[in-house]
Design a protein around this motif. Structure first.
Motif, PDB file in Angstrom:
ATOM      1  N   VAL A  88       0.841  -1.153  -0.099  1.00 51.67           N
ATOM      2  CA  VAL A  88       0.117  -0.027   0.032  1.00 51.67           C
ATOM      3  C   VAL A  88       0.876   1.351  -0.070  1.00 51.67           C
ATOM      4  CG1 VAL A  88      -0.216   0.229   2.668  1.00 51.67           C
ATOM      5  CG2 VAL A  88      -1.999   1.121   1.203  1.00 51.67           C
ATOM      6  N   TYR A  89       0.330   2.359  -0.774  1.00 53.38           N
ATOM      7  CA  TYR A  89       1.006   3.476  -0.754  1.00 53.38           C
ATOM      8  C   TYR A  89       0.017   4.603  -0.421  1.00 53.38           C
ATOM      9  CZ  TYR A  89       4.973   0.937  -2.948  1.00 53.38           C
ATOM     10  OH  TYR A  89       6.132   0.095  -3.137  1.00 53.38           O
ATOM     11  N   LEU A  90       0.504   5.415   0.516  1.00 52.65           N
ATOM     12  CA  LEU A  90      -0.686   6.395   0.837  1.00 52.65           C
ATOM     13  C   LEU A  90      -0.414   7.702   0.123  1.00 52.65           C
ATOM     14  CD1 LEU A  90      -0.510   5.650   4.731  1.00 52.65           C
ATOM     15  CD2 LEU A  90      -2.081   4.725   3.161  1.00 52.65           C
ATOM     16  N   ALA A  91       0.467   7.976  -0.711  1.00 50.74           N
ATOM     17  CA  ALA A  91       0.949   9.201  -1.496  1.00 50.74           C
ATOM     18  C   ALA A  91       1.189   8.736  -2.786  1.00 50.74           C
ATOM     19  CB  ALA A  91       1.910   9.910  -0.951  1.00 50.74           C
ATOM     20  N   PRO A  92       0.871   9.539  -3.793  1.00 54.40           N
ATOM     21  CA  PRO A  92       1.022   9.214  -5.178  1.00 54.40           C
ATOM     22  C   PRO A  92       2.560   9.128  -5.650  1.00 54.40           C
ATOM     23  CG  PRO A  92       0.498  11.360  -5.008  1.00 54.40           C
ATOM     24  CD  PRO A  92       0.252  10.692  -3.776  1.00 54.40           C
ATOM     25  N   GLN A  93       3.381   9.634  -5.057  1.00 55.87           N
ATOM     26  CA  GLN A  93       5.013   9.300  -5.240  1.00 55.87           C
ATOM     27  C   GLN A  93       5.513   9.671  -3.813  1.00 55.87           C
ATOM     28  OE1 GLN A  93       5.707  11.822  -8.544  1.00 55.87           O
ATOM     29  NE2 GLN A  93       5.894  13.585  -7.542  1.00 55.87           N
ATOM     30  N   THR A  94       6.886   9.333  -3.788  1.00 53.37           N
ATOM     31  CA  THR A  94       7.619   9.509  -2.658  1.00 53.37           C
ATOM     32  C   THR A  94       7.936  11.032  -2.315  1.00 53.37           C
ATOM     33  OG1 THR A  94       9.013   7.515  -3.145  1.00 53.37           O
ATOM     34  CG2 THR A  94      10.115   9.144  -1.634  1.00 53.37           C
ATOM     35  N   GLY A  95       7.493  11.489  -1.264  1.00 56.17           N
ATOM     36  CA  GLY A  95       7.832  12.987  -0.895  1.00 56.17           C
ATOM     37  C   GLY A  95       6.497  13.725  -1.201  1.00 56.17           C
ATOM     38  N   ALA A  96       5.522  13.113  -1.976  1.00 60.10           N
ATOM     39  CA  ALA A  96       4.146  14.050  -2.202  1.00 60.10           C
ATOM     40  C   ALA A  96       3.263  13.995  -0.901  1.00 60.10           C
ATOM     41  CB  ALA A  96       3.456  13.433  -3.307  1.00 60.10           C
ATOM     42  N   ALA A  97       2.388  14.810  -0.727  1.00 63.80           N
ATOM     43  CA  ALA A  97       1.322  14.666   0.099  1.00 63.80           C
ATOM     44  C   ALA A  97       0.507  13.500   0.021  1.00 63.80           C
ATOM     45  CB  ALA A  97       0.661  16.117  -0.015  1.00 63.80           C
ATOM     46  N   PRO A  98       0.103  12.940   1.170  1.00 69.08           N
ATOM     47  CA  PRO A  98      -0.628  11.828   1.137  1.00 69.08           C
ATOM     48  C   PRO A  98      -1.885  11.934   0.457  1.00 69.08           C
ATOM     49  CG  PRO A  98      -0.568  12.389   3.407  1.00 69.08           C
ATOM     50  CD  PRO A  98       0.407  13.313   2.510  1.00 69.08           C
ATOM     51  N   SER A 138       0.438   1.538   7.337  1.00 69.74           N
ATOM     52  CA  SER A 138       1.544   2.612   7.049  1.00 69.74           C
ATOM     53  C   SER A 138       2.053   2.603   5.684  1.00 69.74           C
ATOM     54  CB  SER A 138       2.639   2.579   8.024  1.00 69.74           C
ATOM     55  OG  SER A 138       3.092   1.106   7.872  1.00 69.74           O
ATOM     56  N   ASN A 139       2.541   3.698   5.128  1.00 66.40           N
ATOM     57  CA  ASN A 139       3.266   3.642   3.803  1.00 66.40           C
ATOM     58  C   ASN A 139       4.115   2.452   3.524  1.00 66.40           C
ATOM     59  OD1 ASN A 139       2.953   5.103   1.358  1.00 66.40           O
ATOM     60  ND2 ASN A 139       5.119   5.734   1.552  1.00 66.40           N
ATOM     61  N   GLY A 140       4.000   1.802   2.374  1.00 67.13           N
ATOM     62  CA  GLY A 140       4.907   0.605   2.233  1.00 67.13           C
ATOM     63  C   GLY A 140       4.597  -0.803   2.887  1.00 67.13           C
ATOM     64  N   GLN A 141       3.392  -0.668   3.634  1.00 67.19           N
ATOM     65  CA  GLN A 141       3.112  -1.860   4.295  1.00 67.19           C
ATOM     66  C   GLN A 141       2.589  -2.968   3.419  1.00 67.19           C
ATOM     67  OE1 GLN A 141       0.623  -1.012   7.840  1.00 67.19           O
ATOM     68  NE2 GLN A 141       0.045  -3.375   7.755  1.00 67.19           N
ATOM     69  N   ILE A 142       2.961  -4.265   3.617  1.00 70.20           N
ATOM     70  CA  ILE A 142       2.389  -5.364   2.810  1.00 70.20           C
ATOM     71  C   ILE A 142       0.868  -5.615   3.414  1.00 70.20           C
ATOM     72  CG2 ILE A 142       2.440  -7.672   2.209  1.00 70.20           C
ATOM     73  CD1 ILE A 142       5.401  -7.168   2.108  1.00 70.20           C
ATOM     74  N   VAL A 143      -0.063  -5.783   2.614  1.00 68.82           N
ATOM     75  CA  VAL A 143      -1.479  -5.832   2.887  1.00 68.82           C
ATOM     76  C   VAL A 143      -1.964  -6.968   2.421  1.00 68.82           C
ATOM     77  CG1 VAL A 143      -1.884  -3.345   3.395  1.00 68.82           C
ATOM     78  CG2 VAL A 143      -2.465  -4.194   1.172  1.00 68.82           C
ATOM     79  N   GLU A 144      -3.041  -7.800   3.080  1.00 68.66           N
ATOM     80  CA  GLU A 144      -3.672  -8.963   2.883  1.00 68.66           C
ATOM     81  C   GLU A 144      -5.067  -8.462   2.206  1.00 68.66           C
ATOM     82  OE1 GLU A 144      -2.128 -11.888   2.804  1.00 68.66           O
ATOM     83  OE2 GLU A 144      -0.541 -11.265   3.536  1.00 68.66           O
ATOM     84  N   TYR A 145      -5.560  -9.510   1.314  1.00 72.53           N
ATOM     85  CA  TYR A 145      -6.789  -9.433   0.939  1.00 72.53           C
ATOM     86  C   TYR A 145      -7.867  -8.854   2.121  1.00 72.53           C
ATOM     87  CZ  TYR A 145     -11.294 -10.344  -1.262  1.00 72.53           C
ATOM     88  OH  TYR A 145     -12.825 -10.177  -1.556  1.00 72.53           O
ATOM     89  N   GLY A 146      -8.740  -7.963   2.069  1.00 73.71           N
ATOM     90  CA  GLY A 146      -9.596  -7.541   3.250  1.00 73.71           C
ATOM     91  C   GLY A 146      -9.250  -7.035   4.498  1.00 73.71           C
ATOM     92  N   GLN A 147      -7.789  -6.870   4.334  1.00 76.09           N
ATOM     93  CA  GLN A 147      -7.387  -6.021   5.590  1.00 76.09           C
ATOM     94  C   GLN A 147      -7.783  -4.724   5.472  1.00 76.09           C
ATOM     95  OE1 GLN A 147      -3.103  -6.227   5.842  1.00 76.09           O
ATOM     96  NE2 GLN A 147      -2.983  -4.612   7.409  1.00 76.09           N
ATOM     97  N   THR A 148      -8.474  -4.017   6.855  1.00 81.87           N
ATOM     98  CA  THR A 148      -8.899  -2.708   6.783  1.00 81.87           C
ATOM     99  C   THR A 148      -7.560  -1.563   6.536  1.00 81.87           C
ATOM    100  OG1 THR A 148     -10.351  -3.532   8.628  1.00 81.87           O
ATOM    101  CG2 THR A 148     -10.157  -1.161   8.482  1.00 81.87           C
ATOM    102  N   LEU A 149      -8.037  -0.688   5.448  1.00 79.30           N
ATOM    103  CA  LEU A 149      -6.936   0.505   5.254  1.00 79.30           C
ATOM    104  C   LEU A 149      -7.402   1.685   6.139  1.00 79.30           C
ATOM    105  CD1 LEU A 149      -7.111  -0.072   1.540  1.00 79.30           C
ATOM    106  CD2 LEU A 149      -5.227  -0.867   2.941  1.00 79.30           C
TER     107      LEU A 149
END
Length: 155
Positions: A88-98, A138-149
Motif C-alpha cells: 500500500v502507498y498512501l501518497a502518489p509518489q515519494t515525498g508527495a502529500a498523502p 503505514s506507507n509501504g506496508q504489505i497488506v492482505e486481501y480484506g485488510q482494513t485500510l
C-alpha cells in the motif's frame, strides 16, 4: 588439436591440482574444467536424550480476562478494506502529500491510496463519503486481501 595433447594437459591439471585450464593453440581453443569433488557425507551426531522433569499440575480453573470492548464510536465507522494483496502507498509518489489524512472529508469514488500488486499500481477509491477517522496501515506496508485500510465516519 591432438587427443594425446589433450590427455597430457588433463594430466598436468591433475598433477598440479588445477581446476580450470584454458588453452589456445593456433585457431583452436580448449577449456578443461575439473569435476567438483563430492564432499564427504556428514557424520551422524549423537542425539541428546531429552530429560523430562515433573511439572506441577495446572490450576483447576483459570479465569479469562474480560474481552476488551471497542469504543462505541468505532462501531459505527465504515471500514475501507483492500481488494488486493500487495504493497500500500498512501501518497502518489515519494515525498508527495498523502491522498488523505485523518480528519479529511472524502467523497465516494475519491482515490485514497494505491495498492501495488503484481507490478500493477491499482488506485483504491473510497466506497463511501465521510471523514477519515483512522488510517490503519503505514506507507509501504504489505497488506492482505480484506485488510482494513481506513476507518471512515460516513456522512
Amino acid at each position: 588439436m591432438d587427443v594425446n595433447k589433450i590427455a597430457e594437459l588433463a594430466n598436468i591439471m591433475k598433477t598440479n591440482g588445477l581446476t580450470l585450464l584454458d588453452w589456445t593453440e593456433g585457431e583452436n581453443r580448449l577449456v578443461l574444467e575439473a569435476a567438483a569433488h563430492k564432499a564427504a557425507p556428514p557424520q551422524p551426531v549423537p542425539a541428546e536424550v531429552p530429560v523430562f522433569a515433573a511439572v506441577a499440575p495446572a490450576p483447576a480453573a483459570v479465569e479469562e480476562p474480560a474481552a476488551v470492548e471497542e469504543p462505541e464510536q468505532a462501531l459505527d465507522l465504515y471500514e475501507q478494506k483492500t481488494p488486493l494483496v500487495g504493497t500500500v502507498y498512501l501518497a502518489p509518489q515519494t515525498g508527495a502529500a498523502p491522498y488523505v489524512s485523518v480528519g479529511d472529508h472524502i467523497g465516494a469514488g475519491e482515490t485514497i491510496c494505491i495498492v501495488e500488486s503484481m507490478k500493477m499500481f491499482n488506485q483504491i477509491a473510497a466506497d463511501c463519503s465521510g471523514v477519515v477517522e483512522e488510517i490503519c496501515v503505514s506507507n509501504g506496508q504489505i497488506v492482505e486481501y480484506g485488510q482494513t485500510l481506513f476507518r471512515i465516519r460516513e456522512d
